[in-house]
Design a protein around this motif. Sequence first.
Motif, mmCIF file in Angstrom:
data_model
loop_
_atom_site.group_PDB
_atom_site.id
_atom_site.type_symbol
_atom_site.label_atom_id
_atom_site.label_comp_id
_atom_site.label_asym_id
_atom_site.label_seq_id
_atom_site.Cartn_x
_atom_site.Cartn_y
_atom_site.Cartn_z
ATOM 1 N N PRO A 1 -10.552 6.699 -7.514
ATOM 2 C CA PRO A 1 -11.612 6.324 -6.577
ATOM 3 C C PRO A 1 -11.549 4.848 -6.184
ATOM 4 O O PRO A 1 -11.101 4.003 -6.951
ATOM 5 C CB PRO A 1 -12.895 6.638 -7.337
ATOM 6 C CG PRO A 1 -12.523 6.774 -8.766
ATOM 7 C CD PRO A 1 -11.053 7.045 -8.837
ATOM 8 N N GLY A 2 -12.022 4.571 -4.989
ATOM 9 C CA GLY A 2 -12.052 3.205 -4.484
ATOM 10 C C GLY A 2 -13.236 2.425 -5.015
ATOM 11 O O GLY A 2 -14.102 2.973 -5.683
ATOM 12 N N THR B 1 0.794 -1.229 0.000
ATOM 13 C CA THR B 1 0.000 0.000 0.000
ATOM 14 C C THR B 1 0.828 1.281 0.000
ATOM 15 O O THR B 1 0.301 2.330 -0.368
ATOM 16 C CB THR B 1 -0.903 0.047 1.243
ATOM 17 O OG1 THR B 1 -0.073 -0.012 2.421
ATOM 18 C CG2 THR B 1 -1.892 -1.105 1.240
ATOM 19 N N ALA B 2 2.070 1.233 0.460
ATOM 20 C CA ALA B 2 2.892 2.432 0.664
ATOM 21 C C ALA B 2 2.249 3.363 1.690
ATOM 22 O O ALA B 2 2.326 4.583 1.582
ATOM 23 C CB ALA B 2 3.170 3.159 -0.652
ATOM 24 N N ILE C 1 -8.221 4.239 3.031
ATOM 25 C CA ILE C 1 -7.734 4.641 1.701
ATOM 26 C C ILE C 1 -8.091 3.578 0.667
ATOM 27 O O ILE C 1 -8.552 3.902 -0.439
ATOM 28 C CB ILE C 1 -6.212 4.886 1.726
ATOM 29 C CG1 ILE C 1 -5.890 6.159 2.504
ATOM 30 C CG2 ILE C 1 -5.646 4.977 0.307
ATOM 31 C CD1 ILE C 1 -4.410 6.347 2.805
ATOM 32 N N CYS C 2 -7.914 2.319 1.012
ATOM 33 C CA CYS C 2 -8.201 1.250 0.049
ATOM 34 C C CYS C 2 -9.695 1.139 -0.244
ATOM 35 O O CYS C 2 -10.085 0.747 -1.340
ATOM 36 C CB CYS C 2 -7.655 -0.077 0.548
ATOM 37 S SG CYS C 2 -5.843 -0.159 0.500
ATOM 38 N N ARG C 3 -10.513 1.495 0.711
ATOM 39 C CA ARG C 3 -11.965 1.472 0.481
ATOM 40 C C ARG C 3 -12.425 2.685 -0.322
ATOM 41 O O ARG C 3 -13.157 2.563 -1.282
ATOM 42 C CB ARG C 3 -12.708 1.416 1.814
ATOM 43 C CG ARG C 3 -14.219 1.469 1.602
ATOM 44 C CD ARG C 3 -15.020 1.279 2.862
ATOM 45 N NE ARG C 3 -16.395 1.681 2.685
ATOM 46 C CZ ARG C 3 -17.289 1.078 1.907
ATOM 47 N NH1 ARG C 3 -16.941 0.022 1.212
ATOM 48 N NH2 ARG C 3 -18.516 1.531 1.795
ATOM 49 N N GLU C 4 -11.973 3.873 0.070
ATOM 50 C CA GLU C 4 -12.482 5.114 -0.510
ATOM 51 C C GLU C 4 -11.670 5.606 -1.712
ATOM 52 O O GLU C 4 -12.187 6.347 -2.529
ATOM 53 C CB GLU C 4 -12.527 6.211 0.554
ATOM 54 C CG GLU C 4 -13.391 5.887 1.760
ATOM 55 C CD GLU C 4 -14.838 5.615 1.413
ATOM 56 O OE1 GLU C 4 -15.357 6.206 0.443
ATOM 57 O OE2 GLU C 4 -15.459 4.785 2.116
#
Length: 192
Positions: free
Chosen positions: A65-66, A45-46, A56-59
């Motif tokens: 955009p997620g 993910t960094a 962040i991964c969801r949105e």
Amino acid sequence: MSASSFLKVLKAEGLTVVQVGDWRDHNRDHKGPWGPVHGVMIHHTATRGSARTVEICREGYEGLPGPLCHGVITKDGRVHLVGYGRANHAGPGDDDVLRAVIAEKGLPRDNESNTDGNRHFYGFECENLGDGDDPWPAAQLEAIERAAAAVCRHHGWNERSVIGHLEWQPGKVDPRGFTMASMRERIRDRLK
């Protein structure tokens, strides 16, 4: 595989799964088809911090955009489901690599970006800075192995159906800090 089956196979592989919001219906399907799906892609993910990473991964973020994957594997080894369907994780990659994944053969060097990977891969983002120094805890590496094996087992795939982002798209470096060859060995052994 349905979203319910996805959840079931992950749990059956011994994973601790966290369901985040309406993950079953959170996707980018309006941007194109998801499928046929041929493999599993592993990323880092960094980012730092599990809660922030999952968010962040969801949105997503400005310009992307997620969801940015299907599952987020945090350092404690939990898998957080954030989406199901098309997700913004793979981007364009090499059609020769896709053919090798489908045939479950050794991977050629990725040297072009001419194929939509978001359509063809399950994606797991793994919490790690990706700087080569941030450690990969044993629980997290085991969860990566188990999650990839669960999907492969369901589809009847072998370990060669699991690739890293760096093997798909020129210029990508993730996951950094372990090799995909070593991870595929672990997945192969788990599938036996």
